[in-house]
Motif scaffolding. Sequence first.
Motif, mmCIF file in Angstrom:
data_model
loop_
_atom_site.group_PDB
_atom_site.id
_atom_site.type_symbol
_atom_site.label_atom_id
_atom_site.label_comp_id
_atom_site.label_asym_id
_atom_site.label_seq_id
_atom_site.Cartn_x
_atom_site.Cartn_y
_atom_site.Cartn_z
ATOM 1 N N THR A 144 -20.646 -28.944 -45.610
ATOM 2 C CA THR A 144 -20.051 -28.442 -44.368
ATOM 3 C C THR A 144 -19.265 -29.543 -43.680
ATOM 4 O O THR A 144 -18.149 -29.326 -43.196
ATOM 5 C CB THR A 144 -21.145 -27.894 -43.429
ATOM 6 N N ARG A 145 -19.832 -30.745 -43.629
ATOM 7 C CA ARG A 145 -19.138 -31.874 -43.003
ATOM 8 C C ARG A 145 -17.860 -32.233 -43.762
ATOM 9 O O ARG A 145 -16.847 -32.556 -43.168
ATOM 10 C CB ARG A 145 -20.045 -33.101 -42.918
ATOM 11 N N ARG A 146 -17.936 -32.187 -45.095
ATOM 12 C CA ARG A 146 -16.747 -32.488 -45.913
ATOM 13 C C ARG A 146 -15.574 -31.594 -45.554
ATOM 14 O O ARG A 146 -14.434 -32.003 -45.622
ATOM 15 C CB ARG A 146 -17.076 -32.278 -47.392
ATOM 16 N N ARG A 147 -15.861 -30.357 -45.194
ATOM 17 C CA ARG A 147 -14.810 -29.387 -44.900
ATOM 18 C C ARG A 147 -14.461 -29.325 -43.415
ATOM 19 O O ARG A 147 -13.590 -28.557 -43.022
ATOM 20 C CB ARG A 147 -15.236 -28.004 -45.398
ATOM 21 N N ASP A 148 -15.096 -30.139 -42.593
ATOM 22 C CA ASP A 148 -14.902 -30.110 -41.140
ATOM 23 C C ASP A 148 -13.813 -31.110 -40.738
ATOM 24 O O ASP A 148 -14.018 -32.321 -40.830
ATOM 25 C CB ASP A 148 -16.219 -30.455 -40.453
ATOM 26 N N PRO A 149 -12.642 -30.623 -40.280
ATOM 27 C CA PRO A 149 -11.552 -31.535 -39.920
ATOM 28 C C PRO A 149 -11.942 -32.540 -38.826
ATOM 29 O O PRO A 149 -11.527 -33.700 -38.871
ATOM 30 C CB PRO A 149 -10.440 -30.607 -39.427
ATOM 31 N N ALA A 150 -12.746 -32.120 -37.857
ATOM 32 C CA ALA A 150 -13.159 -33.041 -36.788
ATOM 33 C C ALA A 150 -14.029 -34.161 -37.354
ATOM 34 O O ALA A 150 -13.883 -35.326 -36.972
ATOM 35 C CB ALA A 150 -13.913 -32.282 -35.692
ATOM 36 N N PHE A 151 -14.930 -33.811 -38.266
ATOM 37 C CA PHE A 151 -15.764 -34.839 -38.886
ATOM 38 C C PHE A 151 -14.901 -35.789 -39.701
ATOM 39 O O PHE A 151 -15.086 -37.011 -39.661
ATOM 40 C CB PHE A 151 -16.840 -34.208 -39.778
ATOM 41 N N GLN A 152 -13.956 -35.248 -40.453
ATOM 42 C CA GLN A 152 -13.066 -36.087 -41.259
ATOM 43 C C GLN A 152 -12.279 -37.046 -40.368
ATOM 44 O O GLN A 152 -12.111 -38.217 -40.700
ATOM 45 C CB GLN A 152 -12.112 -35.221 -42.092
ATOM 46 N N ARG A 153 -11.800 -36.557 -39.221
ATOM 47 C CA ARG A 153 -11.079 -37.409 -38.272
ATOM 48 C C ARG A 153 -11.991 -38.524 -37.761
ATOM 49 O O ARG A 153 -11.608 -39.698 -37.732
ATOM 50 C CB ARG A 153 -10.562 -36.559 -37.112
ATOM 51 N N ASP A 154 -13.207 -38.169 -37.377
ATOM 52 C CA ASP A 154 -14.152 -39.162 -36.869
ATOM 53 C C ASP A 154 -14.522 -40.177 -37.951
ATOM 54 O O ASP A 154 -14.678 -41.366 -37.665
ATOM 55 C CB ASP A 154 -15.413 -38.487 -36.332
ATOM 56 N N LEU A 155 -14.645 -39.711 -39.184
ATOM 57 C CA LEU A 155 -14.954 -40.603 -40.300
ATOM 58 C C LEU A 155 -13.824 -41.602 -40.507
ATOM 59 O O LEU A 155 -14.061 -42.806 -40.658
ATOM 60 C CB LEU A 155 -15.195 -39.795 -41.572
ATOM 61 N N ARG A 156 -12.580 -41.105 -40.507
ATOM 62 C CA ARG A 156 -11.432 -42.012 -40.660
ATOM 63 C C ARG A 156 -11.399 -43.043 -39.544
ATOM 64 O O ARG A 156 -11.158 -44.228 -39.777
ATOM 65 C CB ARG A 156 -10.123 -41.223 -40.696
ATOM 66 N N THR A 157 -11.639 -42.602 -38.314
ATOM 67 C CA THR A 157 -11.653 -43.514 -37.169
ATOM 68 C C THR A 157 -12.715 -44.587 -37.353
ATOM 69 O O THR A 157 -12.477 -45.773 -37.103
ATOM 70 C CB THR A 157 -11.906 -42.733 -35.862
ATOM 71 N N SER A 158 -13.887 -44.189 -37.800
ATOM 72 C CA SER A 158 -14.979 -45.135 -38.014
ATOM 73 C C SER A 158 -14.637 -46.146 -39.107
ATOM 74 O O SER A 158 -14.884 -47.352 -38.958
ATOM 75 C CB SER A 158 -16.252 -44.363 -38.386
ATOM 76 N N VAL A 159 -14.057 -45.672 -40.204
ATOM 77 C CA VAL A 159 -13.680 -46.561 -41.306
ATOM 78 C C VAL A 159 -12.592 -47.532 -40.846
ATOM 79 O O VAL A 159 -12.660 -48.731 -41.132
ATOM 80 C CB VAL A 159 -13.223 -45.744 -42.536
#
Length: 76
Positions: A45-60
């Motif tokens: 579910t997280r893999r497909r969540d655009p908001a999570f992906q955005r937050d992940l990129r920001t964190s990285v």
Amino acid sequence: MKDATKAMTVRLPIDQAEALATVASVENRPVSEVIRAAIAEHVDTRRRDPAFQRDLRTSVERAQRLLAAMEAEPDA
């Protein structure tokens, strides 16, 4: 050869542990299998969540900036 595993400990409130045991019993599956399935579903579910992906990129990106800054500092 069997897949490698890592043992983990999870503390649950009593009511959640009882609900988990009930689900496992009704489905005739081990509790650990029910937990693994729930984790897999959550990660997917997280893999497909655009908001999570955005937050992940920001964190990285933040971690990469920190690493670059640390590498640029002279040894203390």
